[in-house]
Design an enzyme around this catalytic site. Structure first.
Site, short mmCIF file in Angstrom:
data_model
loop_
_atom_site.label_atom_id
_atom_site.label_comp_id
_atom_site.label_asym_id
_atom_site.label_seq_id
_atom_site.Cartn_x
_atom_site.Cartn_y
_atom_site.Cartn_z
N GLU A 162 70.29 46.93 24.34
CA GLU A 162 71.07 46.82 25.14
C GLU A 162 71.90 48.02 25.80
OE1 GLU A 162 72.30 42.35 26.16
OE2 GLU A 162 74.15 44.27 27.27
N THR B 165 76.74 42.28 26.63
CA THR B 165 76.44 40.78 26.87
C THR B 165 76.73 39.61 25.88
OG1 THR B 165 73.92 40.50 27.21
CG2 THR B 165 74.94 41.15 29.36
FE1 SF4 Z 1 71.56 37.69 26.92
FE2 SF4 Z 1 72.27 36.24 27.98
FE3 SF4 Z 1 70.04 36.81 29.25
FE4 SF4 Z 1 70.12 36.19 26.89
S1 SF4 Z 1 70.65 34.69 29.37
S2 SF4 Z 1 69.11 37.58 27.08
S3 SF4 Z 1 72.52 35.93 25.77
S4 SF4 Z 1 72.21 38.14 28.36
#
Ligand code: SF4
Length: 288
Positions: free
Chosen positions: A134, A172
């Site tokens: 990511e 994230t």
């Molecule tokens: Fe990552 Fe949040 Fe998306 Fe899940 S919802 S893939 S934890 S950014």
């Protein structure tokens, strides 16, 4: 043994969406082959970080391609939940493969926010794991220079000229409290720092619940892939509460002897852990 299971344990929205897209591609290829891409169904790198889920898809014929050079015209490529670097996406398009973008909407939003904020050449300071897919994807959207750091110490080691403009963002799945401390530190030095709010609420909620459960039990079990960054951080959050914490990929790794002095276990899981593995851990713990 009493078991306190986290309500947030298991697939997050981004993982569910990505797997739904992969399932749809498999269903269409099986039911309407004439209207589907004629090549293989591929993911570029693992679609999510969970070995059991990946093995199940491999058994259904999904090919995990490591390099865009291995793609063939006609392949159907599902872009994984973590997203891929911009340059790699261009190579996929050039290969003649069909793309289904299963990048989590929150990751996509972070990618686009980074592109917008760095349009005028501001330097990106990204809090995250440099070798995480990511993070590699997020960095590729920066239109100026970019630095990745994984801790306050690493940030302090960076040589950042005062006259530059900076944009601070995060992977994230990073911890909000740590990010807030880093923001405070950078704001004290750079008055016009731009801060992007890119941490996902699913991660925060999961971490808060893990902290809360850890304060009420005497042992924690965290289920999820060892490659999964958000699972590793959940295990860190639980361990920081001072109780013994086991991070396992499946219940087979747990040893009953380690639980003999314990009466109440907390159970949580990463965002890419299937419900069946969490259920199995709950059943095992409850049987002790
Ligand atoms: Fe990552 Fe949040 Fe998306 Fe899940 S919802 S893939 S934890 S950014």
């Amino acid at each position: 043994m009493d078991v306190l299971r986290a309500t947030t344990a298991g697939f997050c929205m981004g993982v569910s969406l990505a797997l739904q897209k992969l399932d749809t591609a498999l269903t269409l290829a099986a039911t309407t082959p004439a209207r589907s891409p004629q090549g293989r169904i591929c993911t570029l790198g693992p679609i999510i970080h969970n070995p059991q889920v990946l093995a199940a898809y491999e058994a259904r014929g999904v090919v995990c391609v490591r390099d865009t050079a291995d793609l063939r015209p006609g392949d159907a490529v599902i872009i994984r939940a973590h997203g891929i670097p911009r340059q790699e996406e261009e190579k996929v398009r050039a290969s003649g493969a069909h793309i289904t973008d299963a990048t989590c909407p929150k990751v996509k939003k972070a990618q686009l926010a980074i592109a917008r904020a760095t349009r005028q050449g501001a330097v990106l300071l990204l809090f995250g794991e440099a070798d995480h897919p990511e993070v590699r994807g997020l960095v590729s959207y920066a239109l100026g220079p970019a630095y990745v750091f994984g801790s306050q110490k690493e940030l302090e080691r960076l040589i950042l000229p005062d006259r530059q403009r900076y944009v601070l963002a995060s992977q994230t799945t990073q911890d909000r409290e740590t990010f807030a401390a880093l923001e405070e530190m950078l704001r004290a030095r750079f008055a016009d720092l731009v801060v992007l709010s890119t941490i996902c609420d699913a991660t925060r909620e999961r971490q808060e619940e893990a902290r809360s459960i850890a304060s009420r039990v005497d042992v924690m079990v965290v289920v999820g892939g060892r490659q999964s960054g958000n699972t590793r951080r959940l295990a860190d959050v639980a361990a920081l509460s001072g109780i013994e914490t086991f991070h396992v990929e499946s219940v087979d790794e747990l040893d009953a002897e380690r639980f003999t002095q314990k009466s109440r276990a907390g159970l949580t899981a990463g965002a890419s852990t299937p419900k069946s593995l969490i259920d199995a851990a709950q059943t095992w713990l409850a049987s002790l």
